[in-house]
Design a protein around this motif. Sequence first.
Motif, PDB file in Angstrom:
ATOM      1  N   TYR A 194      -2.561  57.669 -40.312  1.00 20.23           N
ATOM      2  CA  TYR A 194      -1.821  58.103 -39.116  1.00 20.23           C
ATOM      3  C   TYR A 194      -1.507  59.602 -39.192  1.00 20.23           C
ATOM      4  CZ  TYR A 194       2.179  58.804 -36.005  1.00 20.23           C
ATOM      5  OH  TYR A 194       3.035  59.298 -35.068  1.00 20.23           O
ATOM      6  N   ASN A 195      -1.042  60.061 -40.352  1.00 25.16           N
ATOM      7  CA  ASN A 195      -0.734  61.486 -40.509  1.00 25.16           C
ATOM      8  C   ASN A 195      -1.981  62.343 -40.350  1.00 25.16           C
ATOM      9  OD1 ASN A 195       2.017  61.102 -40.899  1.00 25.16           O
ATOM     10  ND2 ASN A 195       1.751  60.753 -43.085  1.00 25.16           N
ATOM     11  N   ALA A 196      -3.104  61.868 -40.867  1.00 27.23           N
ATOM     12  CA  ALA A 196      -4.367  62.605 -40.699  1.00 27.23           C
ATOM     13  C   ALA A 196      -4.778  62.606 -39.226  1.00 27.23           C
ATOM     14  CB  ALA A 196      -5.466  61.986 -41.561  1.00 27.23           C
ATOM     15  N   ALA A 197      -4.573  61.490 -38.537  1.00 27.18           N
ATOM     16  CA  ALA A 197      -4.920  61.404 -37.112  1.00 27.18           C
ATOM     17  C   ALA A 197      -4.076  62.380 -36.296  1.00 27.18           C
ATOM     18  CB  ALA A 197      -4.723  59.978 -36.607  1.00 27.18           C
ATOM     19  N   ARG A 198      -2.812  62.463 -36.608  1.00 26.99           N
ATOM     20  CA  ARG A 198      -1.905  63.355 -35.867  1.00 26.99           C
ATOM     21  C   ARG A 198      -2.265  64.823 -36.057  1.00 26.99           C
ATOM     22  NH1 ARG A 198       3.960  62.773 -37.143  1.00 26.99           N
ATOM     23  NH2 ARG A 198       4.132  64.125 -35.347  1.00 26.99           N
ATOM     24  N   SER A 199      -2.900  65.147 -37.158  1.00 32.43           N
ATOM     25  CA  SER A 199      -3.213  66.552 -37.429  1.00 32.43           C
ATOM     26  C   SER A 199      -4.576  66.992 -36.895  1.00 32.43           C
ATOM     27  CB  SER A 199      -3.122  66.824 -38.935  1.00 32.43           C
ATOM     28  OG  SER A 199      -4.054  66.033 -39.621  1.00 32.43           O
ATOM     29  N   ILE A 200      -5.293  66.108 -36.216  1.00 37.81           N
ATOM     30  CA  ILE A 200      -6.583  66.480 -35.610  1.00 37.81           C
ATOM     31  C   ILE A 200      -6.314  67.405 -34.427  1.00 37.81           C
ATOM     32  CG2 ILE A 200      -8.616  65.607 -34.396  1.00 37.81           C
ATOM     33  CD1 ILE A 200      -8.365  63.045 -36.098  1.00 37.81           C
ATOM     34  N   GLU A 201      -6.960  68.560 -34.404  1.00 37.10           N
ATOM     35  CA  GLU A 201      -6.701  69.580 -33.393  1.00 37.10           C
ATOM     36  C   GLU A 201      -7.210  69.184 -32.007  1.00 37.10           C
ATOM     37  OE1 GLU A 201      -8.252  70.380 -36.381  1.00 37.10           O
ATOM     38  OE2 GLU A 201      -6.478  71.206 -37.353  1.00 37.10           O
ATOM     39  N   ALA A 227      -6.708  61.508 -29.804  1.00 36.36           N
ATOM     40  CA  ALA A 227      -6.385  60.303 -29.038  1.00 36.36           C
ATOM     41  C   ALA A 227      -7.201  59.108 -29.533  1.00 36.36           C
ATOM     42  CB  ALA A 227      -6.638  60.541 -27.547  1.00 36.36           C
ATOM     43  N   ASN A 228      -8.488  59.315 -29.780  1.00 35.03           N
ATOM     44  CA  ASN A 228      -9.325  58.224 -30.300  1.00 35.03           C
ATOM     45  C   ASN A 228      -8.857  57.770 -31.677  1.00 35.03           C
ATOM     46  OD1 ASN A 228     -11.179  57.741 -28.182  1.00 35.03           O
ATOM     47  ND2 ASN A 228     -12.268  59.621 -28.715  1.00 35.03           N
ATOM     48  N   ALA A 229      -8.475  58.723 -32.516  1.00 36.35           N
ATOM     49  CA  ALA A 229      -7.992  58.383 -33.853  1.00 36.35           C
ATOM     50  C   ALA A 229      -6.690  57.592 -33.764  1.00 36.35           C
ATOM     51  CB  ALA A 229      -7.793  59.657 -34.673  1.00 36.35           C
ATOM     52  N   LEU A 230      -5.788  58.001 -32.883  1.00 41.64           N
ATOM     53  CA  LEU A 230      -4.528  57.272 -32.723  1.00 41.64           C
ATOM     54  C   LEU A 230      -4.774  55.868 -32.180  1.00 41.64           C
ATOM     55  CD1 LEU A 230      -2.317  60.210 -31.411  1.00 41.64           C
ATOM     56  CD2 LEU A 230      -2.156  59.088 -33.642  1.00 41.64           C
ATOM     57  N   LEU A 231      -5.756  55.716 -31.308  1.00 38.94           N
ATOM     58  CA  LEU A 231      -6.124  54.373 -30.825  1.00 38.94           C
ATOM     59  C   LEU A 231      -6.636  53.508 -31.982  1.00 38.94           C
ATOM     60  CD1 LEU A 231      -7.870  55.189 -27.431  1.00 38.94           C
ATOM     61  CD2 LEU A 231      -5.754  53.887 -27.759  1.00 38.94           C
TER      62      LEU A 231
END
Length: 148
Positions: A118-125, A131-135
């Motif tokens: 989740y932390n890695a997903a949030r840091s995607i620029e 959004a896809n990572a958070l999904l």
Amino acid sequence: MEIDINPTKKQTVSDDPELAKVLAGVNNAAINDDTQFQEDESAEEPEVPTEQLVENLIPTDIQPTVFPGIDLDMIKNHALEDLRPLVEKLTVSNEEKFDIYLLLLRSSDDNTLVEPAYNAARSIEDETKRANALLDIIKEVDYFKSKA
């Protein structure tokens, strides 16, 4: 309809000009290496036993794991265990780091990996990729909740 059986134009496999340059360089280097090899045939290198070459490839501080037979699942599990503490040390983009965490998460079913993923997903620029990572994180959390 006429078919030209003697084409005069060479067709490339790729339309990528950078790739074409690299491949052209590789072909030229191979030709030069082959020519050089033919000139130096009289100079023989001393033969090194294969076992010695293999031993030089294994770091001395890591003992190889011996597997009885080929058990791919066991090797995969060991690789997952070995990779997990190293992910934060990798010099990769945030998106790649997320992909690694997601792979570890899905391969091991270890729900403690949800938070670092989740932390890695949030840091995607890139917002679309984020959004896809958070999904994907939401899907993984739903999966773990459905298993409980």
